[in-house]
Write a protein that holds these residues in place. Sequence first.
Motif, PDB file in Angstrom:
ATOM      1  N   ILE A 196      14.255   3.745  -2.891  1.00 18.52           N
ATOM      2  CA  ILE A 196      13.379   4.843  -3.307  1.00 18.52           C
ATOM      3  C   ILE A 196      12.508   4.402  -4.477  1.00 18.52           C
ATOM      4  CG2 ILE A 196      13.350   7.128  -4.409  1.00 18.52           C
ATOM      5  CD1 ILE A 196      15.815   7.823  -2.669  1.00 18.52           C
ATOM      6  N   ARG A 197      13.107   3.720  -5.438  1.00 14.89           N
ATOM      7  CA  ARG A 197      12.361   3.259  -6.603  1.00 14.89           C
ATOM      8  C   ARG A 197      11.357   2.173  -6.217  1.00 14.89           C
ATOM      9  NH1 ARG A 197      16.108   0.655  -9.774  1.00 14.89           N
ATOM     10  NH2 ARG A 197      14.393   0.253 -11.220  1.00 14.89           N
ATOM     11  N   ARG A 198      11.752   1.260  -5.327  1.00 13.70           N
ATOM     12  CA  ARG A 198      10.835   0.190  -4.901  1.00 13.70           C
ATOM     13  C   ARG A 198       9.613   0.754  -4.191  1.00 13.70           C
ATOM     14  NH1 ARG A 198      13.405  -4.420  -1.413  1.00 13.70           N
ATOM     15  NH2 ARG A 198      11.294  -5.269  -1.695  1.00 13.70           N
ATOM     16  N   ILE A 199       9.846   1.711  -3.301  1.00 14.90           N
ATOM     17  CA  ILE A 199       8.717   2.313  -2.587  1.00 14.90           C
ATOM     18  C   ILE A 199       7.846   3.107  -3.549  1.00 14.90           C
ATOM     19  CG2 ILE A 199       8.107   4.092  -0.888  1.00 14.90           C
ATOM     20  CD1 ILE A 199      10.361   3.073   0.876  1.00 14.90           C
ATOM     21  N   ASN A 200       8.458   3.760  -4.522  1.00 19.65           N
ATOM     22  CA  ASN A 200       7.668   4.500  -5.506  1.00 19.65           C
ATOM     23  C   ASN A 200       6.728   3.564  -6.259  1.00 19.65           C
ATOM     24  OD1 ASN A 200       7.295   7.218  -6.594  1.00 19.65           O
ATOM     25  ND2 ASN A 200       8.055   6.398  -8.524  1.00 19.65           N
ATOM     26  N   GLN A 201       7.218   2.382  -6.607  1.00 21.50           N
ATOM     27  CA  GLN A 201       6.393   1.387  -7.290  1.00 21.50           C
ATOM     28  C   GLN A 201       5.286   0.871  -6.372  1.00 21.50           C
ATOM     29  OE1 GLN A 201       6.690  -0.038 -10.543  1.00 21.50           O
ATOM     30  NE2 GLN A 201       4.848  -1.231 -10.097  1.00 21.50           N
ATOM     31  N   ALA A 202       5.655   0.473  -5.154  1.00 29.46           N
ATOM     32  CA  ALA A 202       4.677  -0.109  -4.229  1.00 29.46           C
ATOM     33  C   ALA A 202       3.620   0.908  -3.830  1.00 29.46           C
ATOM     34  CB  ALA A 202       5.392  -0.643  -2.986  1.00 29.46           C
ATOM     35  N   ALA A 203       4.025   2.151  -3.630  1.00 25.87           N
ATOM     36  CA  ALA A 203       3.058   3.190  -3.276  1.00 25.87           C
ATOM     37  C   ALA A 203       2.127   3.467  -4.447  1.00 25.87           C
ATOM     38  CB  ALA A 203       3.782   4.466  -2.852  1.00 25.87           C
ATOM     39  N   GLY A 204       2.663   3.433  -5.666  1.00 18.33           N
ATOM     40  CA  GLY A 204       1.818   3.590  -6.843  1.00 18.33           C
ATOM     41  C   GLY A 204       0.792   2.487  -6.953  1.00 18.33           C
ATOM     42  N   GLU A 205       1.215   1.265  -6.639  1.00 17.03           N
ATOM     43  CA  GLU A 205       0.280   0.146  -6.659  1.00 17.03           C
ATOM     44  C   GLU A 205      -0.791   0.320  -5.583  1.00 17.03           C
ATOM     45  OE1 GLU A 205       2.757  -3.253  -6.138  1.00 17.03           O
ATOM     46  OE2 GLU A 205       3.625  -3.150  -8.161  1.00 17.03           O
ATOM     47  N   ALA A 206      -0.400   0.836  -4.426  1.00 14.84           N
ATOM     48  CA  ALA A 206      -1.337   0.999  -3.312  1.00 14.84           C
ATOM     49  C   ALA A 206      -2.438   2.002  -3.629  1.00 14.84           C
ATOM     50  CB  ALA A 206      -0.596   1.423  -2.056  1.00 14.84           C
ATOM     51  N   ILE A 207      -2.123   3.015  -4.439  1.00 13.56           N
ATOM     52  CA  ILE A 207      -3.149   4.004  -4.788  1.00 13.56           C
ATOM     53  C   ILE A 207      -3.685   3.773  -6.206  1.00 13.56           C
ATOM     54  CG2 ILE A 207      -2.143   5.720  -3.226  1.00 13.56           C
ATOM     55  CD1 ILE A 207      -1.140   7.200  -5.765  1.00 13.56           C
ATOM     56  N   ASN A 208      -3.300   2.647  -6.810  1.00 16.94           N
ATOM     57  CA  ASN A 208      -3.785   2.290  -8.149  1.00 16.94           C
ATOM     58  C   ASN A 208      -3.401   3.333  -9.190  1.00 16.94           C
ATOM     59  OD1 ASN A 208      -5.074   0.532  -9.940  1.00 16.94           O
ATOM     60  ND2 ASN A 208      -7.021   1.659  -9.784  1.00 16.94           N
ATOM     61  N   ASN A 209      -2.153   3.772  -9.152  1.00 14.75           N
ATOM     62  CA  ASN A 209      -1.682   4.768 -10.116  1.00 14.75           C
ATOM     63  C   ASN A 209      -0.217   4.512 -10.451  1.00 14.75           C
ATOM     64  OD1 ASN A 209      -1.356   6.939 -11.789  1.00 14.75           O
ATOM     65  ND2 ASN A 209      -1.540   8.499 -10.202  1.00 14.75           N
TER      66      ASN A 209
END
Length: 448
Positions: A196-209
Amino acid sequence: MTELDSGAPTAHEPQSEAGRRAHASRRNFMRKVFFASGATAVATMGGAGAWAAMADDATPTADASASPSGAPSGAPSGGPGGGAGGPGNQSITEDFFGLTTDGKRIDDLFAIHSTGVKTAPVLTAANAFLAGLTDTQKTSTQFTIHATEWRLWSNIDSYDRQGVSLADLSDDQKALGTALLKSALSAEGLETTEKIRRINQAAGEAINNTTAFNEDAYYWTVMGTPSATEPWGFQFDGHHLVVNYFILGDQVVMSPCFWGSEPTSMEIDGETVTVCHEEVVAGLAFINSLTEAQQAVAVESAAKSNESMKAGAFSDNAVQAYTGIRGNALTAAQKAKLLGIVQAFIGRAKADVAKVKLAEVRKHLNDTYVTWAGGTGDDDAFYVRVHSPVVWIEVDCQAPGPLAGAYGATQGSGATQKHVHSVVRTPNGNDYGKELLRQHYLTSPHHQ
């Protein structure tokens, strides 16, 4: 609880120690106004001694206008999920009572007794974690066992949290926190928290936030003093991930817990990371095991709204009548499928904890109800609620939210399996171990 987003990156960042101190006065005021440290239990117990035993020595009680009533004041405001005005501004508005079907708790469901669960490793890990904190960090992290902080959790990314965040910890301190989770959770449970934490980080990177969405905006709090005999527990709280873990001797209550992700599957460093999939599979396996006549009873709607959750954050006292198909109307094979939904969640605790909880659920299986909304195909969005006297589970496929851009979706475009919220609770007053805590103060001679 619905996640709201303006579409622009938020300026909210994981709070530093200085940032949390800036919020401290506001949050202390909230705890004074919304004093919720087992007031219902104290009202039941009665007596000045009981009040003294339960009082939070770090939190003055509220004035008379917020005195306990001993019963819930009704369904939570804000509609499904307990939302009240969007992220960051939810609060407790009533004393803890617990989930019920009609505003009245069923008595004698939970009792202090020996379970054989090995809690010593959790005790050791918690003491090591606390010993590894600085004095300032420890002051921010540790609360009394009955503190309102138990109830101040949220799945929302921008919610202002107490405690110490992973962003504030050194690598060694983070390792001690991981060891605490490892001592309490199964390998599957630990893996779920990490994914959950890894996806939260990667998704944040994907939307630049990544200021709002990252793997370090998760907070530790410890309630009470870790002990082999006295009640204590911990909370791990952040976006899409909340674990409440209460211990009294060898008894464990691991609820409320919130597990979710957006998206539920993502390519990260060349690896496909998938999370929150087992509950989706288990739900579909159950509904598709029913006959057409049984589905007519279980399915309350063929349509799936963008959010259906009834008892998310800030819905500790939700009142929800039993609906759907009852366990006594199921075959043995269908009951096994129903237990599959339950096992998808309780299996995230250590095996001995899960075994005790599963036995408790089995005892009430004929009085367990399952409600469904949405489609029944492999890729269909759906909502399922498992509701018994001793367990409450919701799996809710939600509409794309603030991380929609990470997987090519449009925010609010319709419920999807790519954005899942799930919550696990203990109805009839034992979320956060509150009923066991009440009994402990009522029966322990040293608290008389």
